[in-house]
Design an enzyme around this catalytic site. Structure first.
Site, PDB file in Angstrom:
ATOM      1  N   SER A  99       0.830  -1.207   0.000  1.00 44.53           N
ATOM      2  CA  SER A  99       0.000   0.000   0.000  1.00 44.53           C
ATOM      3  C   SER A  99       0.861   1.252   0.000  1.00 44.53           C
ATOM      4  O   SER A  99       2.066   1.202   0.270  1.00 44.53           O
ATOM      5  CB  SER A  99      -0.917   0.020   1.233  1.00 44.53           C
ATOM      6  OG  SER A  99      -1.789  -1.087   1.234  1.00 44.53           O
ATOM      7  N   SER A 124      -3.554  -4.061  -2.950  1.00 47.83           N
ATOM      8  CA  SER A 124      -2.863  -2.865  -2.469  1.00 47.83           C
ATOM      9  C   SER A 124      -3.863  -1.760  -2.149  1.00 47.83           C
ATOM     10  O   SER A 124      -4.984  -1.736  -2.637  1.00 47.83           O
ATOM     11  CB  SER A 124      -1.844  -2.371  -3.509  1.00 47.83           C
ATOM     12  OG  SER A 124      -2.497  -2.042  -4.717  1.00 47.83           O
ATOM     13  N   GLU A 140      -3.940   2.212  -2.338  1.00 51.91           N
ATOM     14  CA  GLU A 140      -3.380   3.512  -2.719  1.00 51.91           C
ATOM     15  C   GLU A 140      -4.443   4.565  -2.425  1.00 51.91           C
ATOM     16  O   GLU A 140      -5.416   4.708  -3.178  1.00 51.91           O
ATOM     17  CB  GLU A 140      -2.979   3.544  -4.196  1.00 51.91           C
ATOM     18  CG  GLU A 140      -1.727   2.739  -4.522  1.00 51.91           C
ATOM     19  CD  GLU A 140      -1.993   1.257  -4.632  1.00 51.91           C
ATOM     20  OE1 GLU A 140      -1.032   0.477  -4.499  1.00 51.91           O
ATOM     21  OE2 GLU A 140      -3.151   0.865  -4.844  1.00 51.91           O
TER      22      GLU A 140
END
Length: 326
Positions: free
Chosen positions: A215, A253, A255
């Protein structure tokens, strides 16, 4: 080496935006093993206009719904490890109560806490940070210089096959400054790209975390007079900066991006273009600064995450003409 075309601010950090301070509380021990901490981004005054954007949502930024609804940042921004979000949230509430007699009586607070997973290097079955660590990060926040790399929330983070963590950079866009701070914890070694050169294909990370997910929390600050919708657009451009370093925002992930301004105003339309460019460049360099600052680290289960090898990287960039004279 120069990243992009715009000039950095005087410190090349988020602190180039007047009034923005950064503080860390690092938690490092061997029994139980901890490589973790808290980072606080503290504006001089609140509330401020703000916007959020999500590229891939396998992560958390508390308070983001309120920011979307009301267009304002009402607390400092705190960064930490995934399992410590609740502890940091509690600590942030305690700080707000300490500093404002109206909190809990006439008004409420929803602290903004972002996270990345540091369990490769830190024992995540134990929540190591305390409310006192949150207060320390907040109360000891300073303008530049502040530490980057394996410090505060970035202590146990890995990025693109190397030791990651906290990084910051800034760019001047006309009469205004855009500053970025990242908590970088994503990507596989082969993806690492610096100044457009795919150096990750030629570097041997020596057994570090080889994982496509992870991340990155990106905090963008500016002194440009902007509305919340424009700040959401600014925040969205952070994803382009991550892409330049090798991120493709994998399924697993997170973001998540936040942008705030120290001035409310009406710059919009094509007037945003220099700020977009500044955000992309500063985000890209902030990630690289995190990598550049972080040393070798041994953590949980003997995992070794090496710091980016400066000499090897510079030689690769020099061979491809990516280094400019000082």
């Amino acid at each position: 080496m120069r990243i992009g075309e715009l000039e950095p601010g005087s410190s090349n950090s988020i602190a180039d935006v007047e009034g923005v301070r950064v503080g860390h509380a690092t938690v490092w021990r061997d029994d139980p093993l901890a490589r973790t901490g808290v980072t606080a981004i503290v504006p001089a005054s609140l509330p401020l206009p703000a916007g959020v954007s999500v590229l891939n949502g396998a992560g958390e930024l508390t308070g983001s719904h309120e920011i979307r609804e009301w267009g304002g940042l009402t607390t400092p921004v705190y960064l930490t490890s995934t399992h410590a979000v609740g502890r940091v949230y509690d600590g942030a509430v305690a700080l707000a109560v300490r500093d404002d007699a109206k909190v809990g009586v006439e008004r409420f607070v929803i602290p903004v806490v972002g996270e990345c997973d540091d369990s490769w290097l830190s024992d995540a079955r134990t929540v190591h940070v305390t409310a006192e660590d949150v207060a320390r990060a907040h109360d000891e926040a300073t303008a530049w210089p502040f530490a980057e790399g394996a410090v505060g929330a970035g202590t146990g983070m890995s990025c693109l096959g190397w030791k990651g963590g906290i990084g910051s950079a800034s760019r001047v866009a006309g009469d205004h400054v855009v500053g970025v701070l990242v908590l970088a914890n994503y990507g596989a070694p082969r993806q690492l790209t610096i100044a457009g050169i795919p150096v990750g294909r030629e570097l041997d990370p020596g057994g570090g975390r080889d994982y496509d997910g992870g991340s990155c929390i990106v905090v963008v600050a500016t002194d440009a007079p902007l509305s919340p919708p424009s700040l959401e657009r600014i925040a969205r451009r952070a994803g382009l900066g991550l892409a330049r370093t090798g991120s493709v925002a994998h399924h697993g992930s997170g973001e998540i991006f936040l942008a705030f301004s120290t001035r409310r105003g009406d710059v919009e339309g094509r007037g945003l273009d220099p700020l977009f460019e500044a955000t992309v460049e500063a985000t890209e360099e902030a990630v690289l600064n995190a990598l550049w600052a972080a040393p070798d680290m041994t953590g949980r289960a003997g995992h070794l995450e090496r710091g980016l090898p400066h000499d090897e990287v510079l030689e690769l960039l020099r061979a491809r003409g990516a280094l400019t004279p000082p």
